[in-house]
Design a protein around this motif. Structure first.
Motif, PDB file in Angstrom:
ATOM      1  N   PRO A  77      69.894  44.122  50.034  1.00  0.00           N
ATOM      2  CA  PRO A  77      71.070  43.880  50.883  1.00  0.00           C
ATOM      3  C   PRO A  77      71.060  42.498  51.552  1.00  0.00           C
ATOM      4  N   TYR A  78      69.901  42.074  52.015  1.00  0.00           N
ATOM      5  CA  TYR A  78      69.781  40.754  52.635  1.00  0.00           C
ATOM      6  C   TYR A  78      70.054  39.664  51.609  1.00  0.00           C
ATOM      7  N   LEU A  79      69.519  39.825  50.419  1.00  0.00           N
ATOM      8  CA  LEU A  79      69.764  38.869  49.347  1.00  0.00           C
ATOM      9  C   LEU A  79      71.239  38.856  48.951  1.00  0.00           C
ATOM     10  N   TYR A  80      71.839  40.029  48.846  1.00  0.00           N
ATOM     11  CA  TYR A  80      73.258  40.116  48.511  1.00  0.00           C
ATOM     12  C   TYR A  80      74.111  39.412  49.564  1.00  0.00           C
ATOM     13  N   TYR A  81      73.783  39.625  50.831  1.00  0.00           N
ATOM     14  CA  TYR A  81      74.536  38.989  51.912  1.00  0.00           C
ATOM     15  C   TYR A  81      74.442  37.465  51.808  1.00  0.00           C
ATOM     16  N   ASN A  82      73.250  36.953  51.551  1.00  0.00           N
ATOM     17  CA  ASN A  82      73.078  35.510  51.412  1.00  0.00           C
ATOM     18  C   ASN A  82      73.838  34.970  50.203  1.00  0.00           C
ATOM     19  N   VAL A  83      73.774  35.669  49.082  1.00  0.00           N
ATOM     20  CA  VAL A  83      74.495  35.227  47.885  1.00  0.00           C
ATOM     21  C   VAL A  83      76.002  35.277  48.127  1.00  0.00           C
ATOM     22  N   ASP A  84      76.468  36.314  48.815  1.00  0.00           N
ATOM     23  CA  ASP A  84      77.884  36.424  49.126  1.00  0.00           C
ATOM     24  C   ASP A  84      78.345  35.269  50.018  1.00  0.00           C
ATOM     25  N   LEU A  85      77.555  34.941  51.034  1.00  0.00           N
ATOM     26  CA  LEU A  85      77.885  33.793  51.885  1.00  0.00           C
ATOM     27  C   LEU A  85      77.948  32.503  51.071  1.00  0.00           C
ATOM     28  N   TYR A  86      76.998  32.340  50.181  1.00  0.00           N
ATOM     29  CA  TYR A  86      76.953  31.127  49.367  1.00  0.00           C
ATOM     30  C   TYR A  86      78.157  31.059  48.419  1.00  0.00           C
ATOM     31  N   MET A  87      78.503  32.165  47.811  1.00  0.00           N
ATOM     32  CA  MET A  87      79.620  32.180  46.865  1.00  0.00           C
ATOM     33  C   MET A  87      80.962  31.933  47.568  1.00  0.00           C
ATOM     34  N   ARG A  88      81.089  32.389  48.798  1.00  0.00           N
ATOM     35  CA  ARG A  88      82.319  32.154  49.563  1.00  0.00           C
ATOM     36  C   ARG A  88      82.297  30.805  50.275  1.00  0.00           C
ATOM     37  N   ARG A  89      81.227  30.041  50.104  1.00  0.00           N
ATOM     38  CA  ARG A  89      81.061  28.723  50.735  1.00  0.00           C
ATOM     39  C   ARG A  89      81.095  28.811  52.266  1.00  0.00           C
ATOM     40  N   GLN A  90      80.510  29.885  52.799  1.00  0.00           N
ATOM     41  CA  GLN A  90      80.447  30.068  54.244  1.00  0.00           C
ATOM     42  C   GLN A  90      79.010  30.058  54.741  1.00  0.00           C
ATOM     43  N   HIS A  91      78.104  29.538  53.948  1.00  0.00           N
ATOM     44  CA  HIS A  91      76.694  29.574  54.310  1.00  0.00           C
ATOM     45  C   HIS A  91      76.307  28.460  55.270  1.00  0.00           C
ATOM     46  N   LEU A  92      77.051  27.371  55.298  1.00  0.00           N
ATOM     47  CA  LEU A  92      76.717  26.254  56.177  1.00  0.00           C
ATOM     48  C   LEU A  92      77.476  26.377  57.500  1.00  0.00           C
ATOM     49  N   VAL A  93      76.870  25.857  58.559  1.00  0.00           N
ATOM     50  CA  VAL A  93      77.489  25.865  59.878  1.00  0.00           C
ATOM     51  C   VAL A  93      78.384  24.638  59.984  1.00  0.00           C
ATOM     52  N   ASP A  94      79.641  24.870  60.344  1.00  0.00           N
ATOM     53  CA  ASP A  94      80.596  23.781  60.481  1.00  0.00           C
ATOM     54  C   ASP A  94      80.486  23.169  61.871  1.00  0.00           C
ATOM     55  N   VAL A  95      80.304  21.862  61.918  1.00  0.00           N
ATOM     56  CA  VAL A  95      80.098  21.180  63.189  1.00  0.00           C
ATOM     57  C   VAL A  95      81.341  21.269  64.083  1.00  0.00           C
ATOM     58  N   THR A  96      82.526  21.330  63.479  1.00  0.00           N
ATOM     59  CA  THR A  96      83.749  21.381  64.284  1.00  0.00           C
ATOM     60  C   THR A  96      84.036  22.775  64.817  1.00  0.00           C
ATOM     61  N   GLU A  97      83.470  23.804  64.199  1.00  0.00           N
ATOM     62  CA  GLU A  97      83.732  25.185  64.612  1.00  0.00           C
ATOM     63  C   GLU A  97      82.519  25.867  65.234  1.00  0.00           C
ATOM     64  N   ILE A  98      81.465  25.115  65.479  1.00  0.00           N
ATOM     65  CA  ILE A  98      80.221  25.766  65.904  1.00  0.00           C
ATOM     66  C   ILE A  98      80.357  26.426  67.278  1.00  0.00           C
ATOM     67  N   TYR A  99      81.137  25.822  68.187  1.00  0.00           N
ATOM     68  CA  TYR A  99      81.307  26.449  69.498  1.00  0.00           C
ATOM     69  C   TYR A  99      82.119  27.742  69.390  1.00  0.00           C
ATOM     70  N   ASN A 100      83.133  27.744  68.534  1.00  0.00           N
ATOM     71  CA  ASN A 100      83.951  28.950  68.377  1.00  0.00           C
ATOM     72  C   ASN A 100      83.182  30.072  67.686  1.00  0.00           C
ATOM     73  N   MET A 101      82.273  29.713  66.823  1.00  0.00           N
ATOM     74  CA  MET A 101      81.528  30.699  66.041  1.00  0.00           C
ATOM     75  C   MET A 101      80.122  30.959  66.586  1.00  0.00           C
ATOM     76  N   LEU A 102      79.805  30.421  67.743  1.00  0.00           N
ATOM     77  CA  LEU A 102      78.443  30.504  68.282  1.00  0.00           C
ATOM     78  C   LEU A 102      77.986  31.949  68.461  1.00  0.00           C
ATOM     79  N   LYS A 103      78.829  32.782  69.033  1.00  0.00           N
ATOM     80  CA  LYS A 103      78.442  34.171  69.269  1.00  0.00           C
ATOM     81  C   LYS A 103      78.194  34.889  67.938  1.00  0.00           C
ATOM     82  N   TRP A 104      79.070  34.663  66.948  1.00  0.00           N
ATOM     83  CA  TRP A 104      78.917  35.292  65.640  1.00  0.00           C
ATOM     84  C   TRP A 104      77.670  34.781  64.937  1.00  0.00           C
TER      85      TRP A 104
END
Length: 138
Positions: A77-104
């Protein structure tokens, strides 16, 4: 003796993953308390994302190769979650949205940390069992 070494190697893989996750949490906490700027925080976190994914993939593959099917299934499950994040291109932290997404981002890494601690305890248990089993055969 090979089983004991396999558990020892998986222990070090999990410890490496724990260090990476704690590093990311420290960067997020530093950002939250204004000890670091968003660019530095996101670049530090993004630098260790791919090594985290690779180590997790190698750990899951290692469990499969060594025949530890239950631990491999627990790692999927952990591997699947990481692969899913990578495939959706959501694995990197966006510098412009980091404050909005900090809690998440913190919640996501705390969940990963709890999951890895569970795997660590199971690994330690099986490592001790393998050591005792090896001791009984001598």
């Amino acid at each position: 003796m090979g089983d004991l070494y396999a558990w020892l190697v998986s222990f070090f893989f999990i410890v490496a993953l724990l260090v990476i996750i704690v590093w990311q949490l420290m960067c997020l906490a530093d950002l939250e308390f204004d000890y670091i700027n968003p660019y530095d925080s996101s670049s530090r976190i993004n630098r260790v994302i791919m090594p985290e994914f690779l180590v997790q993939g190698v750990l899951c593959f290692f469990y499969l190769v060594t025949g530890h099917w239950a631990m491999a299934l627990l790692s999927v499950p952990y591997l699947y979650y990481n692969v899913d994040l990578y495939m959706r291109r959501q694995h990197l932290v966006d510098v412009t949205e980091i404050y909005n997404m900090l809690k998440w981002e913190k919640k996501q890494r705390l969940f990963k940390l709890a999951y890895l601690i569970l795997l660590l305890f199971l690994t330690i248990f099986w490592m001790i069992m393998a050591a005792l089993d090896e001791h009984d055969h001598e």
